[in-house]
Design a protein around this motif. Structure first.
Motif, PDB file in Angstrom:
ATOM      1  N   PRO A 151      49.651  63.075  34.767  1.00  0.00           N
ATOM      2  CA  PRO A 151      47.874  63.169  34.287  1.00  0.00           C
ATOM      3  C   PRO A 151      47.518  61.801  35.541  1.00  0.00           C
ATOM      4  N   ALA A 152      45.777  62.274  35.904  1.00  0.00           N
ATOM      5  CA  ALA A 152      45.659  61.170  37.153  1.00  0.00           C
ATOM      6  C   ALA A 152      45.937  59.724  36.743  1.00  0.00           C
ATOM      7  N   GLN A 153      44.817  59.417  35.439  1.00  0.00           N
ATOM      8  CA  GLN A 153      45.350  57.937  35.158  1.00  0.00           C
ATOM      9  C   GLN A 153      46.207  57.133  35.639  1.00  0.00           C
ATOM     10  N   ASP A 154      48.210  58.065  35.150  1.00  0.00           N
ATOM     11  CA  ASP A 154      48.841  57.728  35.742  1.00  0.00           C
ATOM     12  C   ASP A 154      49.009  56.687  37.109  1.00  0.00           C
ATOM     13  N   LEU A 155      48.748  58.181  38.268  1.00  0.00           N
ATOM     14  CA  LEU A 155      48.651  57.487  39.359  1.00  0.00           C
ATOM     15  C   LEU A 155      47.938  56.470  39.794  1.00  0.00           C
ATOM     16  N   GLN A 156      46.621  56.055  39.345  1.00  0.00           N
ATOM     17  CA  GLN A 156      45.977  54.759  40.026  1.00  0.00           C
ATOM     18  C   GLN A 156      46.705  53.810  38.690  1.00  0.00           C
ATOM     19  N   PRO A 157      46.424  52.667  39.879  1.00  0.00           N
ATOM     20  CA  PRO A 157      47.182  50.782  39.250  1.00  0.00           C
ATOM     21  C   PRO A 157      45.936  50.906  38.090  1.00  0.00           C
ATOM     22  N   LYS A 158      46.903  50.608  37.553  1.00  0.00           N
ATOM     23  CA  LYS A 158      46.090  50.544  35.527  1.00  0.00           C
ATOM     24  C   LYS A 158      45.539  49.009  36.099  1.00  0.00           C
ATOM     25  N   ARG A 159      44.301  48.910  35.149  1.00  0.00           N
ATOM     26  CA  ARG A 159      43.215  47.624  35.612  1.00  0.00           C
ATOM     27  C   ARG A 159      43.262  47.418  33.942  1.00  0.00           C
ATOM     28  N   MET A 160      42.421  46.269  33.729  1.00  0.00           N
ATOM     29  CA  MET A 160      41.630  45.820  32.567  1.00  0.00           C
ATOM     30  C   MET A 160      40.376  46.911  32.704  1.00  0.00           C
ATOM     31  N   GLU A 161      39.866  46.732  31.476  1.00  0.00           N
ATOM     32  CA  GLU A 161      38.529  47.903  31.399  1.00  0.00           C
ATOM     33  C   GLU A 161      37.492  46.744  31.303  1.00  0.00           C
ATOM     34  N   ALA A 162      38.462  45.439  30.855  1.00  0.00           N
ATOM     35  CA  ALA A 162      36.947  44.574  30.995  1.00  0.00           C
ATOM     36  C   ALA A 162      37.586  43.655  31.631  1.00  0.00           C
ATOM     37  N   GLU A 163      37.165  43.569  33.126  1.00  0.00           N
ATOM     38  CA  GLU A 163      38.018  42.282  34.063  1.00  0.00           C
ATOM     39  C   GLU A 163      36.705  41.200  33.711  1.00  0.00           C
ATOM     40  N   VAL A 164      37.556  40.041  33.209  1.00  0.00           N
ATOM     41  CA  VAL A 164      36.975  38.444  32.587  1.00  0.00           C
ATOM     42  C   VAL A 164      36.674  37.682  34.222  1.00  0.00           C
ATOM     43  N   ARG A 165      35.487  37.485  34.349  1.00  0.00           N
ATOM     44  CA  ARG A 165      34.858  36.236  35.365  1.00  0.00           C
ATOM     45  C   ARG A 165      34.365  36.131  34.956  1.00  0.00           C
ATOM     46  N   ARG A 166      34.357  34.656  36.025  1.00  0.00           N
ATOM     47  CA  ARG A 166      33.426  33.201  35.914  1.00  0.00           C
ATOM     48  C   ARG A 166      33.220  33.271  37.083  1.00  0.00           C
ATOM     49  N   PRO A 167      31.724  32.706  36.920  1.00  0.00           N
ATOM     50  CA  PRO A 167      30.343  32.284  37.622  1.00  0.00           C
ATOM     51  C   PRO A 167      30.893  31.186  38.515  1.00  0.00           C
ATOM     52  N   LEU A 168      30.386  30.947  39.090  1.00  0.00           N
ATOM     53  CA  LEU A 168      30.750  30.934  40.348  1.00  0.00           C
ATOM     54  C   LEU A 168      30.376  28.781  40.219  1.00  0.00           C
ATOM     55  N   LYS A 169      31.458  28.431  40.832  1.00  0.00           N
ATOM     56  CA  LYS A 169      31.345  26.385  41.493  1.00  0.00           C
ATOM     57  C   LYS A 169      30.044  26.044  42.164  1.00  0.00           C
ATOM     58  N   PHE A 170      30.418  27.351  43.736  1.00  0.00           N
ATOM     59  CA  PHE A 170      29.709  26.062  44.444  1.00  0.00           C
ATOM     60  C   PHE A 170      29.235  27.380  45.681  1.00  0.00           C
ATOM     61  N   SER A 171      27.977  27.702  46.422  1.00  0.00           N
ATOM     62  CA  SER A 171      28.212  28.555  47.229  1.00  0.00           C
ATOM     63  C   SER A 171      26.999  27.902  48.279  1.00  0.00           C
ATOM     64  N   LEU A 172      26.551  28.160  49.184  1.00  0.00           N
ATOM     65  CA  LEU A 172      25.578  27.926  49.868  1.00  0.00           C
ATOM     66  C   LEU A 172      24.758  28.641  49.940  1.00  0.00           C
ATOM     67  N   PRO A 173      23.415  27.362  49.998  1.00  0.00           N
ATOM     68  CA  PRO A 173      22.208  27.904  50.094  1.00  0.00           C
ATOM     69  C   PRO A 173      21.194  29.048  50.431  1.00  0.00           C
ATOM     70  N   GLY A 174      20.887  29.833  50.120  1.00  0.00           N
ATOM     71  CA  GLY A 174      19.738  30.662  51.571  1.00  0.00           C
ATOM     72  C   GLY A 174      21.177  32.372  51.570  1.00  0.00           C
ATOM     73  N   ASN A 175      20.746  33.106  52.659  1.00  0.00           N
ATOM     74  CA  ASN A 175      21.548  33.709  53.382  1.00  0.00           C
ATOM     75  C   ASN A 175      22.268  32.974  54.593  1.00  0.00           C
ATOM     76  N   PRO A 176      23.122  32.285  54.550  1.00  0.00           N
ATOM     77  CA  PRO A 176      23.588  31.611  55.637  1.00  0.00           C
ATOM     78  C   PRO A 176      24.199  32.716  56.651  1.00  0.00           C
ATOM     79  N   TYR A 177      25.232  33.623  56.733  1.00  0.00           N
ATOM     80  CA  TYR A 177      25.719  34.245  56.894  1.00  0.00           C
ATOM     81  C   TYR A 177      24.792  35.902  57.837  1.00  0.00           C
ATOM     82  N   GLY A 178      23.269  36.085  57.326  1.00  0.00           N
ATOM     83  CA  GLY A 178      23.517  37.434  57.943  1.00  0.00           C
ATOM     84  C   GLY A 178      23.319  38.090  56.815  1.00  0.00           C
TER      85      GLY A 178
END
Length: 190
Positions: free
Chosen positions: A87-114
């Motif tokens: 089956p096609a699902q066995d060929l792809q790596p298994k991923r968690m359906e609801a990936e646990v994410r966390r908010p960023l603790k620190f980021s640069l202000p604005g748009n520094p790199y364009g």
């Protein structure tokens, strides 16, 4: 009276035409005799065959190889191979359906790199580049406060990965060395 004037490459062209005619004459000179001489030379003989290949055993062996074996053919006809694609699902790596994410603790202000910095959160166990530099700088400035255990807990990282990050990655140091004393001679503008 006809006058022919050659300009630039005309003389070279004339030399090429005459040169090719002369070389053709030498190339074709006595051609037939040279061919007969080459044909008349004795050709090298082929190496003799190995004595084991001249026996009757090899002919019997080759006959037994090419002879049909009826019992084996009937067994081969009874073999049935069935193949199915996984089956096609066995060929792809298994991923968690609801990936646990966390908010960023620190980021640069604005748009520094364009580019658009729409990153608001990252998966747990990972850092953004800005956060990684911030973590390295925190540990460098106060290693007693920001131990690998504290950093791992604060940023939801694996302790082993955090220790590897702090061991193998070091932020740049900028050191400005002031002159030793004012009494030293300095080069002045001329």
């Amino acid at each position: 009276m006809v006058t022919i004037k050659f300009h630039g490459g005309g003389l070279n062209l004339m030399k090429e035409i005459m040169g090719s005619r002369i070389t053709r004459v030498f190339r074709n000179f006595n051609l037939e005799n040279r061919v007969h001489k080459e044909i008349g030379k004795v050709k090298p003989l082929a190496a003799p065959r190995h004595s084991s290949l001249q026996n009757n055993e090899t002919s019997e062996l080759s006959e037994s190889i090419h002879k049909k074996n009826d019992p084996l053919l009937t067994l081969l006809k009874s073999v049935y191979v069935e193949s199915r694609e996984p089956p096609a699902q066995d060929l792809q790596p298994k991923r968690m359906e609801a990936e646990v994410r966390r908010p960023l603790k620190f980021s640069l202000p604005g748009n520094p790199y364009g580019f658009m910095a729409d990153i608001r959160d990252v998966p747990k166990g990972k850092l953004s580049i800005v956060e990684a530099l911030h973590v390295l700088n925190q540990h460098k400035n106060s290693p007693k406060t920001w131990t690998p255990e504290n950093l791992a807990q604060e940023y939801s990282l694996d302790l082993k990965d955090t220790k590897g990050l702090l061991e193998f990655f070091v932020p740049f140091d900028i050191k400005i060395i002031p002159p030793k004393s004012e009494g030293m001679k300095q080069i002045k503008e001329s």
